[in-house]
Design a protein around this motif. Structure first.
Motif, PDB file in Angstrom:
ATOM      1  N   ALA A 171       0.832  -1.205   0.000  1.00  0.00           N
ATOM      2  CA  ALA A 171       0.000   0.000   0.000  1.00  0.00           C
ATOM      3  C   ALA A 171       0.865   1.252   0.000  1.00  0.00           C
ATOM      4  CB  ALA A 171      -0.934  -0.004   1.207  1.00  0.00           C
ATOM      5  N   VAL A 172       1.948   1.232   0.758  1.00  0.00           N
ATOM      6  CA  VAL A 172       2.876   2.366   0.768  1.00  0.00           C
ATOM      7  C   VAL A 172       3.492   2.550  -0.613  1.00  0.00           C
ATOM      8  CG1 VAL A 172       5.087   3.198   1.669  1.00  0.00           C
ATOM      9  CG2 VAL A 172       3.374   2.233   3.235  1.00  0.00           C
ATOM     10  N   ALA A 173       3.889   1.447  -1.242  1.00  0.00           N
ATOM     11  CA  ALA A 173       4.460   1.530  -2.592  1.00  0.00           C
ATOM     12  C   ALA A 173       3.455   2.121  -3.567  1.00  0.00           C
ATOM     13  CB  ALA A 173       4.908   0.144  -3.055  1.00  0.00           C
ATOM     14  N   GLY A 174       2.194   1.733  -3.439  1.00  0.00           N
ATOM     15  CA  GLY A 174       1.157   2.287  -4.301  1.00  0.00           C
ATOM     16  C   GLY A 174       0.979   3.777  -4.087  1.00  0.00           C
ATOM     17  N   ALA A 175       1.052   4.221  -2.829  1.00  0.00           N
ATOM     18  CA  ALA A 175       0.906   5.647  -2.536  1.00  0.00           C
ATOM     19  C   ALA A 175       2.061   6.452  -3.127  1.00  0.00           C
ATOM     20  CB  ALA A 175       0.818   5.853  -1.026  1.00  0.00           C
ATOM     21  N   VAL A 176       3.278   5.926  -3.009  1.00  0.00           N
ATOM     22  CA  VAL A 176       4.448   6.604  -3.577  1.00  0.00           C
ATOM     23  C   VAL A 176       4.326   6.665  -5.098  1.00  0.00           C
ATOM     24  CG1 VAL A 176       6.947   6.450  -3.903  1.00  0.00           C
ATOM     25  CG2 VAL A 176       5.944   6.000  -1.640  1.00  0.00           C
ATOM     26  N   HIS A 177       3.881   5.566  -5.681  1.00  0.00           N
ATOM     27  CA  HIS A 177       3.736   5.509  -7.137  1.00  0.00           C
ATOM     28  C   HIS A 177       2.675   6.490  -7.618  1.00  0.00           C
ATOM     29  CE1 HIS A 177       2.948   3.254 -11.054  1.00  0.00           C
ATOM     30  NE2 HIS A 177       4.215   3.578 -11.090  1.00  0.00           N
ATOM     31  N   ALA A 178       1.574   6.611  -6.886  1.00  0.00           N
ATOM     32  CA  ALA A 178       0.523   7.555  -7.268  1.00  0.00           C
ATOM     33  C   ALA A 178       1.039   8.985  -7.248  1.00  0.00           C
ATOM     34  CB  ALA A 178      -0.677   7.400  -6.334  1.00  0.00           C
ATOM     35  N   ARG A 179       1.826   9.329  -6.214  1.00  0.00           N
ATOM     36  CA  ARG A 179       2.388  10.684  -6.142  1.00  0.00           C
ATOM     37  C   ARG A 179       3.370  10.931  -7.292  1.00  0.00           C
ATOM     38  NH1 ARG A 179       2.613  13.632  -1.019  1.00  0.00           N
ATOM     39  NH2 ARG A 179       1.029  12.807   0.405  1.00  0.00           N
ATOM     40  N   THR A 180       4.141   9.910  -7.633  1.00  0.00           N
ATOM     41  CA  THR A 180       5.073  10.037  -8.754  1.00  0.00           C
ATOM     42  C   THR A 180       4.321  10.240 -10.057  1.00  0.00           C
ATOM     43  OG1 THR A 180       6.691   8.637  -7.627  1.00  0.00           O
ATOM     44  CG2 THR A 180       6.946   8.905 -10.013  1.00  0.00           C
ATOM     45  N   ASN A 181       3.283   9.442 -10.272  1.00  0.00           N
ATOM     46  CA  ASN A 181       2.495   9.559 -11.494  1.00  0.00           C
ATOM     47  C   ASN A 181       1.775  10.903 -11.584  1.00  0.00           C
ATOM     48  OD1 ASN A 181       3.070   7.248 -12.912  1.00  0.00           O
ATOM     49  ND2 ASN A 181       1.392   6.055 -12.055  1.00  0.00           N
TER      50      ASN A 181
END
Length: 365
Positions: free
Chosen positions: A8-18
């Motif tokens: 879930a943390v990885a998904g949150a970081v990825h969303a901010r990057t995107n």
């Protein structure tokens, strides 16, 4: 629990990057001198088609703009409202031909009409319930050309009134923001990395014709993504983009329309029943289980649960900021949203197996 929280943390970081990488339109695009044809498939859209056509009349910076409406066997005053709105209207009567679904057939016919007379350089497919900003068409075509794409999908802001809509609608944009590597996907030709929203699609006319247009996706329920994949298989590039300043759409009105609308397509969204089960299991691990652990666990289990829940809420809030939709308290309800999505997916598969799926009065496969 730890694995789910970390994912879930990885998904949150990825969303901010995107969010930082997402292609965005110009607020003041240059004049577009290309021949642009807007194609509007409309079935029983008397309440909305006139509003869209008013938006299209107010488009700026596109002097060679042509608007076509296909009245797809409507039972209401769609055709009359479209003619009153100044569009060139063609009516289609009866069900689509065998092997075709309604929307691909309507879009295919519109593209054929567009090639009669003034051959377009760009085709813009837009649903009748979409509202457009005055610079939407010019800015979308500029995006297409600036990034050398064959298809760009400026994602409209998804308006939501009811609780069911607010729970489910934001998951569309959230899903690809958290999982799709945008820049890699844009330069890759892999069909599996396609993301598109048929509410507003802007396509290079030559590339579209080269792959057979909507004829290549005649039987596809999710025809927008299928079209993007067909273009990718032919070596073209496609990409989603930020359409929050260009368009908005209330896709469904109330819980019943949410159920029926997603019921028609979720059975095919993940490839197969096994694919659906795998995706829902992953969503349960990363978005639901952490909330359960945070509320019912203790010690480290609860701490990991709180971290995972917070990360899921953060990714949902990032998607909301991108889309211009409410982030609070909706983001905290992300676990509930995923549970509702799971229920809708099960409902869709059951309806498909029973042959009970319909949309706007037509039987679906």
């Amino acid at each position: 629990m730890r694995a789910g929280a970390l994912l879930a943390v990885a998904g949150a970081v990825h969303a901010r990057t995107n969010r930082r990488l997402l292609r965005r339109p110009l607020a003041a695009p240059p004049r577009c001198d290309e021949q642009v044809t807007v194609c509007v498939p409309a079935r029983d859209e008397e309440r909305t088609v006139g509003l869209l056509l008013g938006d299209l009349r107010r488009q700026v910076g596109v002097p060679r703009l042509r608007v076509l409406v296909l009245d797809d066997d409507s039972t209401d005053a769609t055709a009359a409202r479209a003619r009153a709105g100044g569009a060139q209207v063609t009516s289609s009567h009866g069900p689509p031909a065998p092997g075709w679904l309604g929307k691909p057939a309507a879009c295919h016919r519109l593209a054929e009409l567009a090639r009669e007379g003034r051959t377009p350089d760009v085709l813009v497919f837009v649903d009748a319930d979409v509202r457009l900003a005055p610079h939407a068409v010019a800015a979308s075509v500029e995006l297409l050309r600036r990034h050398r794409l064959a298809l760009v999908s400026p994602w409209p802001t998804q308006l939501a009134g009811s609780v069911a809509e607010r729970l489910v609608q934001p998951l569309q944009q959230w899903s690809w923001l958290t999982t799709l590597p945008l820049r890699v996907a844009e330069f890759s030709r892999r069909p599996s990395l396609a993301a598109a929203n048929g509410q507003l699609l802007v396509v290079d006319a030559a590339a579209y014709a080269g792959v057979g247009g909507h004829g290549a996706v005649a039987a596809e329920v999710v025809e927008d993504v299928a079209l993007a994949r067909a273009l990718r298989r032919a070596g073209h590039r496609t990409a989603p983009a930020d359409g929050s300043t260009l368009a908005r759409c209330r896709m469904y009105d109330g819980a019943r329309e949410v159920r029926d609308g997603y019921g028609k397509s979720l059975w095919t969204a993940f490839g197969s029943p096994a694919g659906s089960a795998a995706v829902l299991a992953l969503l349960g691990l990363t978005q639901v289980l952490p909330a359960v652990a945070a509320l019912a666990g203790s010690g480290r289990t609860r701490a990991w649960g709180l971290l995972g829940w917070a990360a899921g809420a953060d990714s949902r809030a990032t998607a909301a900021r991108t889309a211009g939709t409410p982030g609070w308290p909706d983001s905290v309800a992300q676990p509930v949203s995923v549970l509702v999505l799971a229920a809708l997916t099960v409902h869709s598969h059951r309806g498909h197996r029973r042959g009970a799926l319909t949309w706007k009065g037509r039987q679906l496969p």
